[in-house]
Scaffold this motif. Structure first.
Motif, PDB file in Angstrom:
ATOM      1  N   PRO A  24     -42.818  61.106  36.685  1.00 53.57           N
ATOM      2  CA  PRO A  24     -41.784  60.196  37.195  1.00 53.57           C
ATOM      3  C   PRO A  24     -41.280  59.197  36.169  1.00 53.57           C
ATOM      4  N   MET A  25     -42.172  58.631  35.339  1.00 50.65           N
ATOM      5  CA  MET A  25     -41.705  57.600  34.408  1.00 50.65           C
ATOM      6  C   MET A  25     -41.012  58.189  33.186  1.00 50.65           C
ATOM      7  N   ILE A  26     -41.275  59.448  32.880  1.00 49.24           N
ATOM      8  CA  ILE A  26     -40.472  60.140  31.861  1.00 49.24           C
ATOM      9  C   ILE A  26     -39.066  60.353  32.406  1.00 49.24           C
ATOM     10  N   ARG A  27     -38.979  60.714  33.674  1.00 48.58           N
ATOM     11  CA  ARG A  27     -37.659  60.896  34.291  1.00 48.58           C
ATOM     12  C   ARG A  27     -36.913  59.560  34.391  1.00 48.58           C
ATOM     13  N   GLU A  68     -50.562  58.934  39.537  1.00 46.44           N
ATOM     14  CA  GLU A  68     -50.121  60.314  39.601  1.00 46.44           C
ATOM     15  C   GLU A  68     -50.385  60.947  38.240  1.00 46.44           C
ATOM     16  N   GLY A  69     -50.670  62.247  38.197  1.00 48.19           N
ATOM     17  CA  GLY A  69     -51.092  62.859  36.950  1.00 48.19           C
ATOM     18  C   GLY A  69     -50.395  64.162  36.643  1.00 48.19           C
ATOM     19  N   ILE A  70     -51.038  64.960  35.791  1.00 46.01           N
ATOM     20  CA  ILE A  70     -50.415  66.165  35.268  1.00 46.01           C
ATOM     21  C   ILE A  70     -50.181  67.212  36.346  1.00 46.01           C
ATOM     22  N   PHE A  71     -51.048  67.278  37.364  1.00 50.41           N
ATOM     23  CA  PHE A  71     -50.803  68.223  38.453  1.00 50.41           C
ATOM     24  C   PHE A  71     -49.492  67.884  39.151  1.00 50.41           C
ATOM     25  N   ASP A  72     -49.264  66.575  39.348  1.00 54.75           N
ATOM     26  CA  ASP A  72     -48.029  66.137  39.983  1.00 54.75           C
ATOM     27  C   ASP A  72     -46.821  66.461  39.111  1.00 54.75           C
ATOM     28  N   TYR A  76     -36.773  49.876  42.023  1.00 52.89           N
ATOM     29  CA  TYR A  76     -35.958  49.684  40.820  1.00 52.89           C
ATOM     30  C   TYR A  76     -35.822  50.951  39.986  1.00 52.89           C
ATOM     31  N   ASN A  77     -36.587  51.980  40.300  1.00 50.12           N
ATOM     32  CA  ASN A  77     -36.518  53.236  39.547  1.00 50.12           C
ATOM     33  C   ASN A  77     -35.339  54.094  39.991  1.00 50.12           C
ATOM     34  N   SER A  78     -34.983  55.066  39.158  1.00 52.96           N
ATOM     35  CA  SER A  78     -33.850  55.949  39.426  1.00 52.96           C
ATOM     36  C   SER A  78     -34.173  56.947  40.535  1.00 52.96           C
ATOM     37  N   ASP A  79     -33.135  57.560  41.079  1.00 50.97           N
ATOM     38  CA  ASP A  79     -33.332  58.583  42.121  1.00 50.97           C
ATOM     39  C   ASP A  79     -34.150  59.754  41.583  1.00 50.97           C
ATOM     40  N   LEU A  80     -33.907  60.144  40.321  1.00 48.88           N
ATOM     41  CA  LEU A  80     -34.645  61.260  39.740  1.00 48.88           C
ATOM     42  C   LEU A  80     -36.131  60.929  39.631  1.00 48.88           C
ATOM     43  N   SER A  81     -36.455  59.694  39.260  1.00 48.66           N
ATOM     44  CA  SER A  81     -37.855  59.269  39.186  1.00 48.66           C
ATOM     45  C   SER A  81     -38.484  59.228  40.572  1.00 48.66           C
ATOM     46  N   LEU A  82     -37.795  58.657  41.540  1.00 50.94           N
ATOM     47  CA  LEU A  82     -38.342  58.525  42.889  1.00 50.94           C
ATOM     48  C   LEU A  82     -38.478  59.877  43.572  1.00 50.94           C
ATOM     49  N   GLU A  83     -37.585  60.815  43.261  1.00 53.44           N
ATOM     50  CA  GLU A  83     -37.670  62.165  43.817  1.00 53.44           C
ATOM     51  C   GLU A  83     -38.974  62.837  43.396  1.00 53.44           C
ATOM     52  N   GLY A  84     -39.472  62.497  42.224  1.00 53.14           N
ATOM     53  CA  GLY A  84     -40.706  63.088  41.727  1.00 53.14           C
ATOM     54  C   GLY A  84     -41.938  62.230  41.965  1.00 53.14           C
ATOM     55  N   THR A  85     -41.812  61.181  42.787  1.00 57.56           N
ATOM     56  CA  THR A  85     -42.937  60.285  43.076  1.00 57.56           C
ATOM     57  C   THR A  85     -43.483  60.594  44.460  1.00 57.56           C
ATOM     58  N   LYS A  86     -44.769  60.878  44.541  1.00 57.91           N
ATOM     59  CA  LYS A  86     -45.358  61.305  45.810  1.00 57.91           C
ATOM     60  C   LYS A  86     -46.203  60.238  46.489  1.00 57.91           C
TER      61      LYS A  86
END
Length: 381
Positions: free
Chosen positions: A143-146, A321-325, A304-314
């Motif tokens: 998520p934070m890379i996104r 969250e880690g590499i499996f995520d 405050y994060n982008s939609d792309l980041s939040l879409e990948g946040t579980k």
């Protein structure tokens, strides 16, 4: 019948870390169902592994060719829709090519092939097949890379002026210093790995990541690689200088002999207004650096994060969250593409990323062999 995407898997049996990673990732969003595959070329181990993980054995095949032959006999609404390739590098190209030629969607481990020429052939095959193809540059799923990608795309760093990636591991130390071990390890065998070990294995992650987050294209490289021993044909350490689009300069430092390092992947992007830094071993923290302002730490799950980041946040903020995520997010994006649902083009690496990664590997080796000179990365569409 289940509405889940029918997934086949090639390789990844036994105690394979990459096999566990892909199986968990595919299950994460309830989008896929593993229906069969070939986990090991030894039949007893292949069928034994299927039994161990609780798969029906009627679609566990003795080899790859049999899988293709038997699956295409099935009605379209029953056969595998996508196949994940988790085998050693030298098998990626022939397997991916045949899968595409027979209409399958493909998820392929990196490096996508063992040569740039193979990668270009695969790209043309995909254009004919018109299916979905993903390369698992896993770390793009964080998520934070996104978030990093979206902030840069939105101009929050200003004009990009330097890109920097460091990927250090120490795992090959027990192997490289033992003549017998290094001569029997597939990672150090050009016939199975291609022309590069370190650059091909982890350098390609760094190359793809810098292009993914920064939006610039790496146009030429100057590499200095380390083979350590005269009888070792594969690089196990290297530094690559980068010349990028928009007059951006950068560097990729990679090593598998960085004693004591585990999986230290650090990505830094600097603009004329601010800089961003991310560390794979602390993936929930994205560091924002601005001249004359307090150092800030951004974390996943916040509004405050982008939609792309939040879409990948579980998970809610504060839950790691880690590499499996990260891998799960890539599988999720591929599922959207297969199901013809709308998706962001940052949700999974594509064939183009795979082809450019292969070009980078070959050009880095070429630069080193020619005496550390600049060589050009070819464009691909």
């Amino acid at each position: 019948m289940s509405s889940k995407i029918r997934l086949g898997i090639l390789g990844g049996g036994g105690d394979s870390l990459i096999g566990v990673l892909h199986r968990i990732a595919s299950a994460m969003y309830d989008k896929y169902q593993i229906v069969g595959g070939v986990f090991n070329p030894v039949w007893e181990e292949n069928i034994g592994f299927a039994n161990k993980i609780g798969l029906p054995t009627n679609r566990i095949y003795k080899d790859f060719d049999t899988l293709i032959e038997e699956e295409i006999k099935l009605p379209v609404n029953e056969r595998m829709q996508v196949v994940s390739i988790l085998t050693p590098n030298f098998l990626h190209f022939p397997m991916a090519k045949k899968l595409l030629e027979n209409g399958f969607n493909v998820i392929c481990e990196k490096p996508m092939t063992t040569t740039y020429e193979e990668a270009k052939i695969l790209n043309q095959t995909l254009k004919m097949a018109q299916t979905v193809f993903a390369v698992t540059y896993t770390y793009t799923g964080y998520p934070m890379i996104r978030q990093m990608r979206e902030m840069i795309k939105n101009g929050e760093l200003g004009k990009i002026q330097k890109v920097d990636a460091q990927y250090y591991q120490g795992w090959i130390n027990p192997v490289i210093h033992d003549k017998e071990k290094r001569s029997t390890t597939w990672r150090l065998n050009p016939e199975k790995s291609g022309i590069s070990c370190c650059i091909g294995d982890i350098g390609t992650h760094a190359f793809d990541m810098l292009e993914y987050v920064s939006g610039v294209k790496i146009e030429s490289v100057l590499a200095d690689l380390n083979y350590l021993y005269a009888d070792n044909k594969m690089d196990i350490d290297g530094t690559v200088l980068l010349r990028c689009s928009n007059n951006v300069k950068g560097v990729i430092c990679t090593s598998q002999i960085a004693t004591g390092e585990e999986n230290s992947f650090i990505v830094k992007i600097y603009g004329d207004k601010a800089g961003l830094k991310w560390e794979q071993e602390n993936p929930n923290y994205l560091y924002l650096m601005e001249d004359g302002k307090p150092f800030r730490v951004l974390k996943p799950g916040h509004a405050y994060n982008s939609d792309l980041s939040l879409e990948g946040t579980k998970l809610p903020p504060g839950h790691p969250e880690g590499i499996f995520d990260s891998m799960g997010n890539i599988y999720k994006g591929v599922a959207k593409a297969i199901n013809k649902e709308p998706y962001n083009n940052g949700e999974f690496p594509t064939m183009v990323d795979g082809v450019r990664g292969m070009s980078f590997i070959e050009k880095a080796v070429e630069s080193h062999q020619k005496g550390n000179v600049w060589v050009t990365i070819e464009n691909v569409n």
